[in-house]
Design a protein around this motif. Sequence first.
Motif, mmCIF file in Angstrom:
data_model
loop_
_atom_site.group_PDB
_atom_site.id
_atom_site.type_symbol
_atom_site.label_atom_id
_atom_site.label_comp_id
_atom_site.label_asym_id
_atom_site.label_seq_id
_atom_site.Cartn_x
_atom_site.Cartn_y
_atom_site.Cartn_z
ATOM 1 N N PHE A 8 0.836 -1.191 0.000
ATOM 2 C CA PHE A 8 0.000 0.000 0.000
ATOM 3 C C PHE A 8 0.877 1.250 0.000
ATOM 4 O O PHE A 8 1.888 1.302 0.721
ATOM 5 N N PHE A 9 0.477 2.236 -0.771
ATOM 6 C CA PHE A 9 1.197 3.502 -0.823
ATOM 7 C C PHE A 9 0.194 4.633 -0.672
ATOM 8 O O PHE A 9 -0.645 4.857 -1.562
ATOM 9 N N GLN A 10 0.264 5.350 0.456
ATOM 10 C CA GLN A 10 -0.670 6.440 0.720
ATOM 11 C C GLN A 10 -0.261 7.666 -0.081
ATOM 12 O O GLN A 10 0.892 8.113 -0.003
ATOM 13 N N LEU A 11 -1.190 8.210 -0.845
ATOM 14 C CA LEU A 11 -0.917 9.406 -1.630
ATOM 15 C C LEU A 11 -1.251 10.652 -0.815
ATOM 16 O O LEU A 11 -0.409 11.471 -0.524
ATOM 17 N N ASP A 12 -2.504 10.793 -0.474
ATOM 18 C CA ASP A 12 -2.950 11.809 0.469
ATOM 19 C C ASP A 12 -4.266 11.329 1.048
ATOM 20 O O ASP A 12 -4.644 10.163 0.860
ATOM 21 N N GLU A 13 -4.961 12.174 1.770
ATOM 22 C CA GLU A 13 -6.176 11.747 2.449
ATOM 23 C C GLU A 13 -7.184 11.162 1.462
ATOM 24 O O GLU A 13 -7.598 11.834 0.514
ATOM 25 N N GLY A 14 -7.541 9.888 1.669
ATOM 26 C CA GLY A 14 -8.550 9.255 0.831
ATOM 27 C C GLY A 14 -8.040 8.706 -0.481
ATOM 28 O O GLY A 14 -8.828 8.197 -1.274
ATOM 29 N N LYS A 15 -6.718 8.786 -0.736
ATOM 30 C CA LYS A 15 -6.172 8.287 -1.997
ATOM 31 C C LYS A 15 -4.959 7.417 -1.704
ATOM 32 O O LYS A 15 -4.064 7.815 -0.952
#
Length: 317
Positions: free
Chosen positions: A42-49
């Motif tokens: 998993f790679f978090q981009l920003d809030e909700g993405k």
Amino acid sequence: MNIPHITNKHILDHIRVGDAVDALERALRTEIDPSQDFPRSFFQLDEGKRLLFMASHAPEWVGAKIMSVNEGNPARNVDRAQGLYVLMDALTTTPKAIIDGDELTDLRTAAMTSLVTSRFINLDSSSVVMYGYGAQARKHAQVLRELHPQLKKLVVAGRNARKTEMFAATAAELGWNARIGQAMPPQTAIPQADLIITATGSGEPLFDGSLVRPGTLVVALGTHNNERSELDTALMARSNVIVEDVDTAVNESGEIAHAIAEGVLSRESLIPVRDVVRGDVRIDRSKPTVYKTVGMPWQDLVVAGEIYTRMPSTALR
């Protein structure tokens, strides 16, 4: 390198869901052990993405899928999850096809559900409650009508009344006797249901688990992290709980993680779906059964290989 692009339309036009179900069953009975699959990244981009990377391997194929999950997309009338799959020959690791990830994901998830429901849905089963109206809910409504024609009654529940009504209308065109939750509230529909499907991504339990009657199958597929949960711990505590893989479920399922943290469920009680498919475990039918799926890379690989094998040559140019 000229790599064929297998589109969502190609899959819909040429692949039957039964083919995907059969491929998954063969894989679980023979060459696939989900506990040996690569972990999902998993790679978090920003809030909700965020981005998901899912790679897997088997004797004939290797491959990987990259997907985006965007919580803001439903409000834009865009699917939450989108992406692509690269399928490669296992011997040479030569790319054989790029496959649209949307329909692949919907197909493999519905096919896995069908593999489980085929062991729990009886000829006298008739009633389904569906939470959600997105891509997975739509695919499940289609597949259940195709593979379990005895299921005729559908209650649809969702937060957006207009989208819920539109989904119910679409389901009616597939042959469902479809009603929306406002017409039959959960406290009435849940105790009557033979099958309950949650496909929402909700972070909070959707219904009171004490309402679920013994023998009912609950399929929870809308979340895949250990913080969010569509089901309450009361239901998890009194149910047979089937998972794709124990470690994956503990790490990626809020339903499992919360129930274990509260001491109402143990790792040892979790039932791997491979054991169910192979007939290596006896299910207590005096209790509800929960099948909690988070989706695993091996499922994409198996179904991607089946898609490529069955695709006509004209679509692979």
